[in-house]
Design a protein around this motif. Structure first.
Motif, short mmCIF file in Angstrom:
data_model
loop_
_atom_site.label_atom_id
_atom_site.label_comp_id
_atom_site.label_asym_id
_atom_site.label_seq_id
_atom_site.Cartn_x
_atom_site.Cartn_y
_atom_site.Cartn_z
N SER A 182 2.87 -0.38 7.55
CA SER A 182 4.45 -0.57 7.16
C SER A 182 3.96 -0.95 5.58
CB SER A 182 5.13 -1.32 8.01
OG SER A 182 6.41 -1.99 7.30
N THR A 183 5.21 -0.82 4.91
CA THR A 183 5.11 -1.52 3.47
C THR A 183 6.05 -2.63 3.54
OG1 THR A 183 7.05 -0.03 3.02
CG2 THR A 183 4.87 0.63 2.10
N TYR A 184 6.73 -2.64 4.71
CA TYR A 184 7.87 -3.86 4.87
C TYR A 184 6.81 -4.98 5.56
CZ TYR A 184 11.35 -1.16 3.41
OH TYR A 184 12.26 -0.14 2.53
N PRO A 185 7.29 -6.19 5.64
CA PRO A 185 6.48 -7.48 6.34
C PRO A 185 6.63 -7.18 7.99
CG PRO A 185 8.00 -8.17 4.68
CD PRO A 185 8.34 -6.69 4.67
N MET A 186 5.36 -7.44 8.68
CA MET A 186 5.57 -6.90 9.97
C MET A 186 4.70 -8.21 10.84
SD MET A 186 3.58 -3.56 10.91
CE MET A 186 2.05 -3.51 10.21
N ILE A 215 -6.88 3.59 5.60
CA ILE A 215 -5.67 4.21 5.20
C ILE A 215 -4.75 2.98 4.76
CG2 ILE A 215 -3.60 5.23 6.19
CD1 ILE A 215 -5.76 6.54 8.32
N ALA A 216 -4.43 1.98 5.44
CA ALA A 216 -3.41 0.90 5.14
C ALA A 216 -3.83 0.45 3.78
CB ALA A 216 -3.50 -0.39 5.92
N ASP A 217 -5.27 0.09 3.45
CA ASP A 217 -5.52 -0.34 1.77
C ASP A 217 -5.27 0.81 1.03
OD1 ASP A 217 -6.49 -2.60 3.06
OD2 ASP A 217 -8.71 -2.45 3.28
N ASN A 218 -5.53 1.95 1.33
CA ASN A 218 -5.31 2.84 0.21
C ASN A 218 -3.97 3.11 -0.06
OD1 ASN A 218 -7.85 4.30 -0.70
ND2 ASN A 218 -8.41 4.12 1.44
N LEU A 219 -3.00 2.84 1.02
CA LEU A 219 -1.46 3.07 0.98
C LEU A 219 -1.03 2.00 0.54
CD1 LEU A 219 -0.94 5.58 3.90
CD2 LEU A 219 -1.16 6.12 1.41
N ASN A 220 -1.58 0.61 0.18
CA ASN A 220 -1.04 -0.72 -0.03
C ASN A 220 -0.16 -1.07 1.10
OD1 ASN A 220 -0.88 -3.12 -1.46
ND2 ASN A 220 0.79 -2.29 -2.70
N MET A 221 -0.46 -0.77 2.07
CA MET A 221 0.47 -1.22 3.47
C MET A 221 -0.25 -2.20 4.30
SD MET A 221 1.65 2.38 4.89
CE MET A 221 3.05 3.16 4.24
N ASP A 222 0.37 -3.04 5.10
CA ASP A 222 -0.03 -3.64 6.15
C ASP A 222 -0.09 -3.09 7.22
OD1 ASP A 222 -0.77 -6.11 7.59
OD2 ASP A 222 1.44 -6.99 7.74
#
Length: 195
Positions: free
Chosen positions: A35-39, A8-15
């Motif tokens: 998250s799309t923000y750094p975490m 899911i994260a890869d498909n949404l370009n998220m960490d």
């Protein structure tokens, strides 16, 4: 057989971060935060306090710190157990020194997840001693059902915040995909930081 949080994260370009609270054969079950923000991961672990009901399925929580344009937001995601005594013990643990009262858990803070507890429960009353329901901050008078799937009749999923946030909107996802993707409906919450 797939790492769903990663897919899911890869498909949404998220960490993302994932905490496996339990494992059955090769399948892992637990909590995830995307998250799309750094975490950065602060903590992921099973709850320390156990009851005889904990053998049903181990529970835990996942805590990350998100860098929201220079403001560090603490987010804790959890999934509490099915038995009320276990939920109360784990709520006490969340409210204690290992989680919400931890020295690193400074405002702003968001606690969210499947609490397996109804709005008038002791679990929610205990959480309201330190946090505010995002639904109430958004002006909702009643909690809408988030469980069971296509015809949700009970609210067991919540978002809680510390007072640093303004909650401008909260709704339960009602798309066709939301109805078939899970036995829980998503809580869509729009939160603004008071800077």
């Amino acid at each position: 057989g797939h790492d769903q949080a990663m897919l899911i994260a890869d498909n949404l370009n998220m960490d993302h971060h994932f905490h496996a609270a339990t494992q059955v054969a090769e399948e892992k079950f637990g909590d995830a935060i995307l998250s799309t923000y750094p975490m950065r991961l602060i903590k992921k672990e099973k709850f320390l306090k156990e009851t005889r009901f904990s053998a049903l399925e181990p529970r835990g929580a996942l805590w990350v710190e998100i860098d929201f344009n220079g403001t560090f937001v603490q987010i804790i995601n959890t999934h509490l157990g099915l038995h009320h005594k276990e939920r109360l013990l784990h709520t006490e643990e969340l409210l204690g020194e290992n989680w919400l009262k931890h020295s690193k858990c400074k405002n702003p803070v968001i606690l969210c997840g499947d609490f397996n507890a109804l709005p008038g429960s002791k679990v929610l009353k205990a959480l309201r001693t330190s946090l505010v329901s995002a639904g109430e901050k958004a002006g909702r008078k009643r909690h809408r059902g988030t469980w069971f799937g296509r015809f949700p009749f009970a609210c067991v999923d919540y978002v809680f915040v510390r007072p640093d946030f303004e909650v401008t909107r909260m709704e339960v996802g009602d798309s066709y995909l939301a109805r078939i993707a899970s036995d829980h409906r998503p809580l869509i919450t729009e939160i603004k930081l008071r800077l």
